[in-house]
Design a protein around this motif. Sequence first.
Motif, PDB file in Angstrom:
ATOM      1  N   UNK A 119     -32.144  49.762 -36.343  1.00 32.85           N
ATOM      2  CA  UNK A 119     -32.930  48.722 -37.013  1.00 32.85           C
ATOM      3  C   UNK A 119     -34.410  49.103 -37.031  1.00 32.85           C
ATOM      4  N   UNK A 120     -34.886  49.667 -35.920  1.00 31.05           N
ATOM      5  CA  UNK A 120     -36.298  50.050 -35.829  1.00 31.05           C
ATOM      6  C   UNK A 120     -36.611  51.314 -36.624  1.00 31.05           C
ATOM      7  N   UNK A 121     -35.626  52.210 -36.707  1.00 28.25           N
ATOM      8  CA  UNK A 121     -35.813  53.501 -37.390  1.00 28.25           C
ATOM      9  C   UNK A 121     -34.635  53.714 -38.351  1.00 28.25           C
ATOM     10  N   UNK A 122     -34.688  53.126 -39.538  1.00 31.28           N
ATOM     11  CA  UNK A 122     -33.545  53.114 -40.467  1.00 31.28           C
ATOM     12  C   UNK A 122     -33.070  54.492 -40.899  1.00 31.28           C
ATOM     13  N   UNK A 123     -33.910  55.511 -40.795  1.00 33.28           N
ATOM     14  CA  UNK A 123     -33.497  56.860 -41.195  1.00 33.28           C
ATOM     15  C   UNK A 123     -32.748  57.599 -40.091  1.00 33.28           C
ATOM     16  N   UNK A 124     -32.662  57.009 -38.918  1.00 34.37           N
ATOM     17  CA  UNK A 124     -31.998  57.651 -37.777  1.00 34.37           C
ATOM     18  C   UNK A 124     -30.529  57.279 -37.698  1.00 34.37           C
ATOM     19  N   UNK A 125     -29.721  58.232 -37.261  1.00 39.23           N
ATOM     20  CA  UNK A 125     -28.354  57.958 -36.822  1.00 39.23           C
ATOM     21  C   UNK A 125     -28.349  58.103 -35.310  1.00 39.23           C
ATOM     22  N   UNK A 126     -27.968  57.066 -34.612  1.00 33.17           N
ATOM     23  CA  UNK A 126     -28.056  57.019 -33.151  1.00 33.17           C
ATOM     24  C   UNK A 126     -27.326  58.203 -32.526  1.00 33.17           C
ATOM     25  N   UNK A 127     -27.997  58.878 -31.575  1.00 31.94           N
ATOM     26  CA  UNK A 127     -27.398  60.053 -30.941  1.00 31.94           C
ATOM     27  C   UNK A 127     -27.892  60.187 -29.501  1.00 31.94           C
ATOM     28  N   UNK A 128     -27.464  61.252 -28.831  1.00 28.76           N
ATOM     29  CA  UNK A 128     -27.776  61.395 -27.412  1.00 28.76           C
ATOM     30  C   UNK A 128     -29.269  61.552 -27.163  1.00 28.76           C
ATOM     31  N   UNK A 129     -30.018  62.078 -28.128  1.00 35.11           N
ATOM     32  CA  UNK A 129     -31.447  62.279 -27.915  1.00 35.11           C
ATOM     33  C   UNK A 129     -32.175  60.940 -27.850  1.00 35.11           C
ATOM     34  N   UNK A 130     -31.731  59.974 -28.632  1.00 32.58           N
ATOM     35  CA  UNK A 130     -32.277  58.624 -28.474  1.00 32.58           C
ATOM     36  C   UNK A 130     -32.038  58.127 -27.056  1.00 32.58           C
ATOM     37  N   UNK A 131     -30.879  58.452 -26.513  1.00 36.66           N
ATOM     38  CA  UNK A 131     -30.502  57.954 -25.191  1.00 36.66           C
ATOM     39  C   UNK A 131     -31.382  58.531 -24.089  1.00 36.66           C
ATOM     40  N   UNK A 132     -31.776  59.817 -24.220  1.00 36.88           N
ATOM     41  CA  UNK A 132     -32.751  60.370 -23.282  1.00 36.88           C
ATOM     42  C   UNK A 132     -34.011  59.498 -23.273  1.00 36.88           C
ATOM     43  N   UNK A 133     -34.480  59.176 -24.477  1.00 29.14           N
ATOM     44  CA  UNK A 133     -35.707  58.393 -24.605  1.00 29.14           C
ATOM     45  C   UNK A 133     -35.571  56.983 -24.070  1.00 29.14           C
ATOM     46  N   UNK A 134     -34.428  56.362 -24.318  1.00 30.16           N
ATOM     47  CA  UNK A 134     -34.217  54.993 -23.839  1.00 30.16           C
ATOM     48  C   UNK A 134     -34.260  54.948 -22.314  1.00 30.16           C
ATOM     49  N   UNK A 135     -33.535  55.849 -21.671  1.00 28.14           N
ATOM     50  CA  UNK A 135     -33.527  55.872 -20.202  1.00 28.14           C
ATOM     51  C   UNK A 135     -34.932  56.101 -19.657  1.00 28.14           C
ATOM     52  N   UNK A 136     -35.642  57.068 -20.215  1.00 30.85           N
ATOM     53  CA  UNK A 136     -36.985  57.372 -19.756  1.00 30.85           C
ATOM     54  C   UNK A 136     -37.930  56.205 -20.016  1.00 30.85           C
ATOM     55  N   UNK A 137     -37.778  55.573 -21.170  1.00 28.59           N
ATOM     56  CA  UNK A 137     -38.606  54.417 -21.499  1.00 28.59           C
ATOM     57  C   UNK A 137     -38.394  53.258 -20.539  1.00 28.59           C
ATOM     58  N   UNK A 138     -37.140  53.016 -20.158  1.00 29.86           N
ATOM     59  CA  UNK A 138     -36.865  51.935 -19.216  1.00 29.86           C
ATOM     60  C   UNK A 138     -37.511  52.214 -17.858  1.00 29.86           C
TER      61      UNK A 138
END
Length: 392
Positions: free
Chosen positions: A304-323
């Motif tokens: 929703x925030x980045x409509x051109x993205x397809x969710x993948x493991x690299x997003x997940x690295x960022x989510x964990x680090x962001x939390x």
Amino acid sequence: MKRSPFAAGTAAAVLAAAWMHAVPASAETGVTDDTIKIGALGVLTGPNAKFGDTIYNGVEAVYKEANATGGIHGRMIEYVREDDRCQASEAVGAVKKLIHQHEVFMIHGGACSNASLAAKPEIVAADVPWVITASTASSLTDPVHPRIFTTMLAGWMESYAQVQYAIDLGMERIAIVAQHDNWGRSRYDPLIEAFKLHGIEPVADEEIAPDPTDGTPQALRLQAAQADAVILILFPKAAAVILRDAYKIGYKPFLIGGSTVGDVGVFANNVGIPGAADKLHAVSTIGYTADDPAMAEWKAKVEAAFPNDTFNIYHMFGIASGQFVVEALKRAGRDLTRESVSQAMNDLSVETDPYAGPITCTPTDHQCHNNAAWFGLVDGVTKRVGVTAVTR
């Protein structure tokens, strides 16, 4: 006319009071009454951009969520990015721009290790806190620096986890196939160290090029050594060649892969031989696949925030680090300083959504993520099959 000393003093006092009222409560660089400015250093363009921009979109999704719920003690996070193009020569200029032009409070990023290593002296000199999202070079965080932390598995951890996993599964005759380029050596050397610490030796130790056309000679030697488990330190193409050619000669050992083949389902499709990857388990930094139901909520938020993205493991690295960073900022308190957030991270454990275990930093260990997850094919679907807590 002479001015009254009292009147002049009063005017000065009024001006000083007005100035003090206009200045933010915190005079720390990158912090105002309303905002916290954080900088991302990493590869944003070129063939390796997925290691940067996609990770930072994951980070920013977490920051957006924090901002939507009132921010960090009333402050909104601003996230600015600079491109190092995965090149050491570009990283120095990029990090200088973040520190001196954008005047960020801290840096949250780092993808390609060579670029991050080049940027490190500038970050240390400026005394800026740095949380690394994806760079795996051990020397970034060992020895410990009071301002530098990583939420990614360090390179040596994969190798140690591979040996530990083979032992935990009861494998007795363990072999190695590795490429010996710079990337391969960074994992091969810790692998040999791990073997020695366990008091065992590999029954075979084969080298293969990163871009081979034939793995039959290596497969035949592994078969002759009667290895019941083979540890792979290989890029996906080399790993696929070994699997293909071993399968063709009827040799089907248990295979213990690195994170380069962590998406086992995709890798199996690339091998192109049904059943060839059925006995492959591969290590991963993350604890779930991108399409796991546990990640559905984050998948929806990111896309929703980045409509051109397809969710993948690299997003997940960022989510964990962001939390992890958001929790550290909260614990640092309203009187936010570089010292207070560094102290908060110095003794912090955070359970994140994407990882298989907590991100835990201590005063003596800033390589804060040491839970390696294992993935394999279960009824043709990639599933998590184990977790190894890595120790040295």
